[in-house]
Design a protein around this motif. Structure first.
Motif, PDB file in Angstrom:
ATOM      1  N   THR A  22       0.801  -1.230   0.000  1.00 57.19           N
ATOM      2  CA  THR A  22       0.000   0.000   0.000  1.00 57.19           C
ATOM      3  C   THR A  22       0.834   1.280   0.000  1.00 57.19           C
ATOM      4  O   THR A  22       0.583   2.183  -0.807  1.00 57.19           O
ATOM      5  CB  THR A  22      -0.973  -0.005   1.189  1.00 57.19           C
ATOM      6  OG1 THR A  22      -1.907  -1.084   1.013  1.00 57.19           O
ATOM      7  CG2 THR A  22      -1.735   1.312   1.263  1.00 57.19           C
ATOM      8  N   PRO A  23       1.836   1.427   0.854  1.00 54.17           N
ATOM      9  CA  PRO A  23       2.586   2.693   0.854  1.00 54.17           C
ATOM     10  C   PRO A  23       3.451   2.916  -0.386  1.00 54.17           C
ATOM     11  O   PRO A  23       3.933   4.024  -0.610  1.00 54.17           O
ATOM     12  CB  PRO A  23       3.453   2.594   2.111  1.00 54.17           C
ATOM     13  CG  PRO A  23       3.547   1.144   2.405  1.00 54.17           C
ATOM     14  CD  PRO A  23       2.247   0.551   1.975  1.00 54.17           C
ATOM     15  N   PHE A  24       3.640   1.878  -1.191  1.00 55.73           N
ATOM     16  CA  PHE A  24       4.427   2.045  -2.407  1.00 55.73           C
ATOM     17  C   PHE A  24       3.596   2.646  -3.535  1.00 55.73           C
ATOM     18  O   PHE A  24       4.123   2.961  -4.605  1.00 55.73           O
ATOM     19  CB  PHE A  24       5.022   0.706  -2.848  1.00 55.73           C
ATOM     20  CG  PHE A  24       6.157   0.242  -1.982  1.00 55.73           C
ATOM     21  CD1 PHE A  24       7.458   0.640  -2.250  1.00 55.73           C
ATOM     22  CD2 PHE A  24       5.923  -0.589  -0.892  1.00 55.73           C
ATOM     23  CE1 PHE A  24       8.515   0.223  -1.452  1.00 55.73           C
ATOM     24  CE2 PHE A  24       6.977  -1.018  -0.088  1.00 55.73           C
ATOM     25  CZ  PHE A  24       8.268  -0.610  -0.361  1.00 55.73           C
ATOM     26  N   GLU A  25       2.284   2.764  -3.322  1.00 54.56           N
ATOM     27  CA  GLU A  25       1.351   3.375  -4.263  1.00 54.56           C
ATOM     28  C   GLU A  25       1.494   2.743  -5.651  1.00 54.56           C
ATOM     29  O   GLU A  25       1.346   1.547  -5.795  1.00 54.56           O
ATOM     30  CB  GLU A  25       1.580   4.899  -4.299  1.00 54.56           C
ATOM     31  CG  GLU A  25       1.323   5.565  -2.953  1.00 54.56           C
ATOM     32  CD  GLU A  25       1.609   7.047  -2.950  1.00 54.56           C
ATOM     33  OE1 GLU A  25       2.432   7.500  -3.777  1.00 54.56           O
ATOM     34  OE2 GLU A  25       1.011   7.752  -2.117  1.00 54.56           O
ATOM     35  N   ASP A  26       1.797   3.549  -6.668  1.00 52.20           N
ATOM     36  CA  ASP A  26       1.854   3.032  -8.034  1.00 52.20           C
ATOM     37  C   ASP A  26       3.266   2.666  -8.478  1.00 52.20           C
ATOM     38  O   ASP A  26       3.515   2.464  -9.669  1.00 52.20           O
ATOM     39  CB  ASP A  26       1.276   4.070  -9.012  1.00 52.20           C
ATOM     40  CG  ASP A  26      -0.197   4.343  -8.751  1.00 52.20           C
ATOM     41  OD1 ASP A  26      -0.895   3.398  -8.349  1.00 52.20           O
ATOM     42  OD2 ASP A  26      -0.638   5.485  -8.945  1.00 52.20           O
ATOM     43  N   ARG A  27       4.193   2.576  -7.561  1.00 50.73           N
ATOM     44  CA  ARG A  27       5.569   2.232  -7.926  1.00 50.73           C
ATOM     45  C   ARG A  27       5.648   0.779  -8.390  1.00 50.73           C
ATOM     46  O   ARG A  27       5.062  -0.119  -7.774  1.00 50.73           O
ATOM     47  CB  ARG A  27       6.492   2.440  -6.722  1.00 50.73           C
ATOM     48  CG  ARG A  27       7.968   2.333  -7.066  1.00 50.73           C
ATOM     49  CD  ARG A  27       8.849   2.611  -5.876  1.00 50.73           C
ATOM     50  NE  ARG A  27       8.533   3.853  -5.195  1.00 50.73           N
ATOM     51  CZ  ARG A  27       9.373   4.469  -4.370  1.00 50.73           C
ATOM     52  NH1 ARG A  27      10.580   3.977  -4.152  1.00 50.73           N
ATOM     53  NH2 ARG A  27       9.008   5.582  -3.760  1.00 50.73           N
ATOM     54  N   GLN A  28       6.334   0.543  -9.476  1.00 53.41           N
ATOM     55  CA  GLN A  28       6.498  -0.816  -9.990  1.00 53.41           C
ATOM     56  C   GLN A  28       7.760  -1.425  -9.385  1.00 53.41           C
ATOM     57  O   GLN A  28       8.844  -0.849  -9.478  1.00 53.41           O
ATOM     58  CB  GLN A  28       6.569  -0.809 -11.510  1.00 53.41           C
ATOM     59  CG  GLN A  28       5.249  -0.411 -12.159  1.00 53.41           C
ATOM     60  CD  GLN A  28       5.288  -0.491 -13.675  1.00 53.41           C
ATOM     61  OE1 GLN A  28       6.341  -0.371 -14.287  1.00 53.41           O
ATOM     62  NE2 GLN A  28       4.136  -0.701 -14.272  1.00 53.41           N
ATOM     63  N   LEU A  29       7.599  -2.586  -8.793  1.00 51.14           N
ATOM     64  CA  LEU A  29       8.668  -3.256  -8.080  1.00 51.14           C
ATOM     65  C   LEU A  29       8.980  -4.601  -8.726  1.00 51.14           C
ATOM     66  O   LEU A  29       8.211  -5.118  -9.537  1.00 51.14           O
ATOM     67  CB  LEU A  29       8.257  -3.479  -6.624  1.00 51.14           C
ATOM     68  CG  LEU A  29       7.813  -2.242  -5.835  1.00 51.14           C
ATOM     69  CD1 LEU A  29       7.213  -2.664  -4.503  1.00 51.14           C
ATOM     70  CD2 LEU A  29       8.978  -1.274  -5.638  1.00 51.14           C
ATOM     71  N   LEU A  49      -0.361  -9.602  -8.291  1.00 54.91           N
ATOM     72  CA  LEU A  49       0.831  -8.775  -8.423  1.00 54.91           C
ATOM     73  C   LEU A  49       1.057  -8.310  -9.861  1.00 54.91           C
ATOM     74  O   LEU A  49       1.445  -7.164 -10.105  1.00 54.91           O
ATOM     75  CB  LEU A  49       2.055  -9.535  -7.917  1.00 54.91           C
ATOM     76  CG  LEU A  49       2.017  -9.901  -6.430  1.00 54.91           C
ATOM     77  CD1 LEU A  49       3.164 -10.829  -6.079  1.00 54.91           C
ATOM     78  CD2 LEU A  49       2.047  -8.647  -5.557  1.00 54.91           C
ATOM     79  N   LYS A  50       0.791  -9.191 -10.803  1.00 54.64           N
ATOM     80  CA  LYS A  50       1.045  -8.832 -12.206  1.00 54.64           C
ATOM     81  C   LYS A  50       0.069  -7.768 -12.698  1.00 54.64           C
ATOM     82  O   LYS A  50       0.437  -6.883 -13.473  1.00 54.64           O
ATOM     83  CB  LYS A  50       0.966 -10.073 -13.094  1.00 54.64           C
ATOM     84  CG  LYS A  50       2.065 -11.099 -12.869  1.00 54.64           C
ATOM     85  CD  LYS A  50       3.454 -10.517 -13.149  1.00 54.64           C
ATOM     86  CE  LYS A  50       3.671 -10.256 -14.619  1.00 54.64           C
ATOM     87  NZ  LYS A  50       5.057  -9.764 -14.891  1.00 54.64           N
ATOM     88  N   VAL A  51      -1.185  -7.836 -12.272  1.00 48.74           N
ATOM     89  CA  VAL A  51      -2.166  -6.850 -12.714  1.00 48.74           C
ATOM     90  C   VAL A  51      -1.803  -5.454 -12.192  1.00 48.74           C
ATOM     91  O   VAL A  51      -2.238  -4.440 -12.763  1.00 48.74           O
ATOM     92  CB  VAL A  51      -3.589  -7.251 -12.288  1.00 48.74           C
ATOM     93  CG1 VAL A  51      -3.826  -6.970 -10.803  1.00 48.74           C
ATOM     94  CG2 VAL A  51      -4.630  -6.560 -13.146  1.00 48.74           C
ATOM     95  N   ARG A  52      -0.991  -5.414 -11.143  1.00 51.37           N
ATOM     96  CA  ARG A  52      -0.550  -4.130 -10.595  1.00 51.37           C
ATOM     97  C   ARG A  52       0.757  -3.659 -11.213  1.00 51.37           C
ATOM     98  O   ARG A  52       1.332  -2.656 -10.785  1.00 51.37           O
ATOM     99  CB  ARG A  52      -0.437  -4.240  -9.078  1.00 51.37           C
ATOM    100  CG  ARG A  52      -1.806  -4.262  -8.391  1.00 51.37           C
ATOM    101  CD  ARG A  52      -1.759  -4.807  -6.985  1.00 51.37           C
ATOM    102  NE  ARG A  52      -3.079  -4.701  -6.347  1.00 51.37           N
ATOM    103  CZ  ARG A  52      -4.102  -5.506  -6.605  1.00 51.37           C
ATOM    104  NH1 ARG A  52      -3.966  -6.494  -7.495  1.00 51.37           N
ATOM    105  NH2 ARG A  52      -5.266  -5.340  -5.992  1.00 51.37           N
TER     106      ARG A  52
END
Length: 237
Positions: A22-29, A49-52
């Motif tokens: 949640t705190p990473f918001e839209d960051r791709q990891l 995870l992949k859909v995000r």
């Protein structure tokens, strides 16, 4: 995937993963799902995870007869992970069959997941390998042997300690991936790892990707810890 930092999602279920992300918001990891999480949630965690938009290392360490591994990899390929792995101890034929399964299961027009082989776990010491596995050679010699088998089988790289990365790349080629857990800051606890190194050592050794878990996932401020690790890994102090 060179110079990647992979976060090990060592959580019990998908709700814990959600709270962490949640705190990473839209960051791709670049995230790692291991046996603990996958066996609880199954393919649904991969879809989640992949859909995000995250990259994903599915760390299941397949080790079985070649045909079984081939069939399993065919199914895993459909999940469209970025990275999967096997145990090099399964042998060259098993590793070749793993690749065949990935190729067969990858949809037309899609890139197959990269496949790497576990050499010796970073929780394994020289004494354990000699006495419990009855492998009489030096640990780094065993790792280099497994890496050579993986290369001959057509795999993309190995899981190893950063201590062994430079020797592996010199032996089998600089494009061969070395993905390394057992990375700690100097102030961190070693926990259950044996062959540990720092991120700057890993960088200087030419490691392709480091895997970091509890130092980030158990931190009071995971985002701050992640950025601290990224800076250390890239050399931006």
């Amino acid at each position: 995937m060179n110079h990647s930092l992979i976060i090990a999602l060592d959580f019990a279920d998908i709700s814990e993963v959600g709270r962490f992300l949640t705190p990473f918001e839209d960051r791709q990891l670049f995230l790692k799902v291991g046996m603990e999480l996958f066996y609880q949630e199954g393919p649904a965690i991969v879809d989640y995870l992949k859909v995000r938009g995250h990259q994903l290392f599915l760390d299941l360490k397949l080790h079985d007869i070649p045909n079984t591994v081939k069939s399993a990899m065919k199914g895993l390929a459909r999940l469209e992970c970025d990275l999967v792995n096997v145990h090099a101890a399964g042998g060259k034929e098993m590793m070749r069959e793993a690749l065949e399964g990935l190729e067969a299961g990858t949809a037309a027009g899609r890139k197959r997941p990269r496949c790497i082989a576990v050499t010796q776990l970073t929780s394994t010491s020289q004494e354990q390998m000699n006495k419990e596995q009855l492998i009489p050679v030096a640990l780094d010699e065993s790792v280099l042997h497994y890496a050579s088998l993986a290369k001959d089988a057509g795999l993309d790289g190995v899981v190893c300690s950063a201590w062994e990365s430079d020797a592996i790349r010199k032996k089998v080629g600089q494009s061969f991936l070395t993905v390394c857990p057992g990375i700690r800051m100097k102030s961190d606890q070693i926990d259950d790892q044996k062959r540990v190194t720092t991120p700057d050592y890993a960088r200087d050794a030419g490691v392709s990707a480091i895997v970091v878990g509890r130092s980030i996932t158990r931190s009071a401020d995971p985002v701050e810890s992640y950025e601290k690790w990224m800076n250390a890994w890239k050399g931006d102090y």
